[in-house]
Design a protein around this motif. Sequence first.
Motif, mmCIF file in Angstrom:
data_model
loop_
_atom_site.group_PDB
_atom_site.id
_atom_site.type_symbol
_atom_site.label_atom_id
_atom_site.label_comp_id
_atom_site.label_asym_id
_atom_site.label_seq_id
_atom_site.Cartn_x
_atom_site.Cartn_y
_atom_site.Cartn_z
ATOM 1 N N SER A 773 0.818 -1.218 0.000
ATOM 2 C CA SER A 773 0.000 0.000 0.000
ATOM 3 C C SER A 773 0.845 1.258 0.000
ATOM 4 C CB SER A 773 -0.929 0.004 1.225
ATOM 5 O OG SER A 773 -0.165 0.145 2.421
ATOM 6 N N THR A 775 2.079 2.887 2.536
ATOM 7 C CA THR A 775 1.859 3.786 3.676
ATOM 8 C C THR A 775 2.068 3.014 4.971
ATOM 9 O OG1 THR A 775 -0.510 3.312 3.786
ATOM 10 C CG2 THR A 775 0.177 5.101 2.338
ATOM 11 N N GLU A 776 2.431 3.735 6.037
ATOM 12 C CA GLU A 776 2.534 3.132 7.353
ATOM 13 C C GLU A 776 1.169 2.665 7.827
ATOM 14 O OE1 GLU A 776 5.164 2.326 9.053
ATOM 15 O OE2 GLU A 776 6.510 3.107 7.519
ATOM 16 N N SER A 825 -7.556 2.509 1.657
ATOM 17 C CA SER A 825 -6.530 3.503 1.991
ATOM 18 C C SER A 825 -5.558 3.696 0.849
ATOM 19 C CB SER A 825 -5.802 3.082 3.268
ATOM 20 O OG SER A 825 -5.003 1.933 3.034
ATOM 21 N N SER A 826 -5.308 2.622 0.051
ATOM 22 C CA SER A 826 -4.409 2.772 -1.092
ATOM 23 C C SER A 826 -5.001 3.675 -2.166
ATOM 24 C CB SER A 826 -4.098 1.401 -1.685
ATOM 25 O OG SER A 826 -5.240 0.865 -2.339
ATOM 26 N N ASN A 828 -6.773 6.360 -1.335
ATOM 27 C CA ASN A 828 -6.995 7.639 -0.636
ATOM 28 C C ASN A 828 -8.467 7.853 -0.305
ATOM 29 O OD1 ASN A 828 -4.263 8.395 -0.676
ATOM 30 N ND2 ASN A 828 -4.469 9.179 -2.769
#
Length: 883
Positions: A773, A775-776, A825-826, A828
């Motif tokens: 992804s 992102t953290e 989340s990937s 947005n």
Amino acid sequence: MKKLKFNKFLFKIKILTLMSMFIISFSFSPLLAYKDVQLGVCDIRPYGYSLVSGERISGDLESVYENDDNALGIQAAWYWGGAYFDFYVNLYFFFDEIQCDELYLDFFAINAAQTQTTSIVVYYTDGTSDGTSQKPNGFHVIPLDESRSIQKVWVRFEDRSYIVSGGDRYFFVDLIAASPAGDDTPPIISIDYLDGDGTDANPGKWNVYASDPESRIDEDSVNVWVDGQLVGFSLGEYDVPNIPALHAIYVEAENVIGCPSTMSAEIRIIDDDAQRPTISYSYNGDGTDNDPGVIIISASDASGLYIDPSGTYTVPGSLGNHGFTFSATDNDNDRPDDRLTRTISVSINIVDDDDTPPEIIVQYIGDSDDNNPGYFEWSVSDSDSGLSEINIGVTFNSPEGLGNYSIDLGSNVTGTWNLPNSLGNYTIEIVAKDSDSDRPNDALTSTAIVSNLIVDDDNTPPDIDIQYVGSGFDNDPGYFDWIVSDADSGLSEINITINYESTEGSTNYTIPLDGTESGTWNLPSNLGFYTITISARDNDDDRTLIIDSLTSELSQEQEIVDDDVNPPELSNLVISPDIYEINVTFDATDYSGIGEVYFLINGELTSPLSKVQVENTYSYILKNNWLFKSRTPEIVIYVEDADNDRPNDTLTSTLRGVFQNVFFQMHEYIIWQIEQLKIYINETLNEHLAFCLNKKLTRAQEYLYEAFEYAENGSVSCGLYHDALAKLMVQIVEFKTEFLNWFDCIEDEHAKYIENSIHEIRNNIVMLMGVSSGTELGASLAQIEVNLLNLGDYVEDHVNWSYRYCLMFFLKTAAGMIEKALIMSSMNLDIDCKLYCVQCILEFSRCTVSCLLNRGLLSQEVADTILDVITQALEDLGLIQDS
């Protein structure tokens, strides 16, 4: 041959027929045939019509329509084939019952009929009728019997023919009207303006009357509108509204034969008093509290005053801005809201006639010491209203504790007071009030305060000087050197102490030294802080020793430190990760050499697998346990020096860096894991079962390859989707393994190995999705999902199958929703709602565990294990939402 020639002949006949029909249709188009017939004002038209059609052997009635408010058109379609065509149109036009002398009729038909007839019959109200027949196309004037009243007119059109080609039939009635007998002029309407002057006080009336020289007025036809509102149905007088505006009257009337006429008139009404009242004022006073004065108001209006503010108004004597508002309303009341009002505001500012307080002058004259204490001198005055009160007092505050006191010096406007030579602070305070009493609290007060401190002639404490001589290192600790003196009265007491605070863990101590005016003290080589403190008192005892003498104190601190105070110098950090290991290389130098080295990766202490040193270059190999935990883990290296002369003497330096796990290697590792599992399945199961399981595992490998390609091309979401498909394939293998093991097709030992391997692969795919992804947040969500999946495995192993269904359903649903949140989340997208739903499901899971525990269906140990994982997942989700 003869039949062919005959067919050609028929074809030519058809072509000629079509051409002739086209020419006739174009030449006699309805648009060209209609006439614009002008009717008289009183000519009347039918109020309605009805259509009745006759027998139609072929062809259908298509439409009836109106054209430019005059025409009625009837269209019938007919067809190819030489059929007999019969078209009837019967139109009835209905008139008001009135005597008329002529009927106007304009009609037109387009057809190719063999026979065509148009008949017209006029029906009267007495039951009789007159008829005509075979009227040609065009405009006709038909005489009427004016002694009878017409009722309706019947127009009959008949089209009958044999046809050889297709086409349409049209019949149009373009105009029908009748002319009334006798009177052909409309009534005459007159409107007169009476009894008014055009103002709202006297708006007047309209007188409406009408006449007809040839016949009488129809009284029921009269309609009267005023300003667009219907106000009457008769002739006569109508009131003009008294509202200022332009008013209009409109009248309609007909004579008895229905001939209409209209008339209108206008009149503008104005206000007879459109001016507001006038208001004026004058002020008598000087604007001070001594003479605040009055306001005199005068108001007037042409129509008189309904509200009259005229009069005299007293201004208050209080200070400040006083506002007054005066309103006058005229007496013009011809209509609602007719009165006009004028309002004025008056502001009077009242100030004090004596706004300066008394003037007080106080000064001190002297040297401010006990040799020349001096005196206070004062004068008090007020030039405006004089003085009404004076109070003078002196207070004394002793710093020696001799006792404070206050003295009343009376009320003299001028004077002096000598200060004693006792040491302390003397304060004179003078309060004076003027005689201004125009109003309560009008008098002003002044206060003057002057203080003067009488001090000792020896007011300087002893002077202390301390110096440190040395390097501050343990190989050269040095010494303290001091000098104590007092130039005014000498020294009466000296105290010297040494305080030691160790920085190496030894005992702290304090030692006294002889109180000499000068001396030295050598510092030991022990590491720590050494502080020398010297206090001294002078020999000034003119009054009381404790009060009169002054003291000084001074401290000097010196730290003794190690000669090796620099941590190791680190550089040239190189981190090279692969699937299994992490190679770390760096350069390190230190005065005392390099000692221990510690590694922290993402905050986790990690022991190296091997170490190699070449001169100042150190190389370590660490196990790569972070391949699926983070795409860019952080590594922190703590390097200690070899200075260990005493406890806590070691110094540490830190190197920080990040390394990037190769994204392709993550996929390759999982693909390799799947390949190893496939080899195990081929070696332990029969070929049919192995083929069944390995087919899905091979598809999972293909999905992983596709996921990597999507991720490398920037399609993160597509890559995650294919990772999820790969996970689904291995989970299907797990289900098949459990199913086959249930029927003893796979031994327990092999089934357990396959399931454990699949769980590890499944978890690695989930962690891969988190790293993919980018992102953290994705990595954190992936870890939570893995924890819930592992918890589901634990529940499956430790909870009886008959009552674990709800709990398993909640845990799988929560894990699935977290995976959806990771994919969202990937892209947005907002995942707050999704995470909230996961929290609710986990709360349901917690309630389910508590319920099973209370019913004795779970052991306390199993329940605690499940609840710990659920609680940790809820805490992790809360941290994600807070961030």
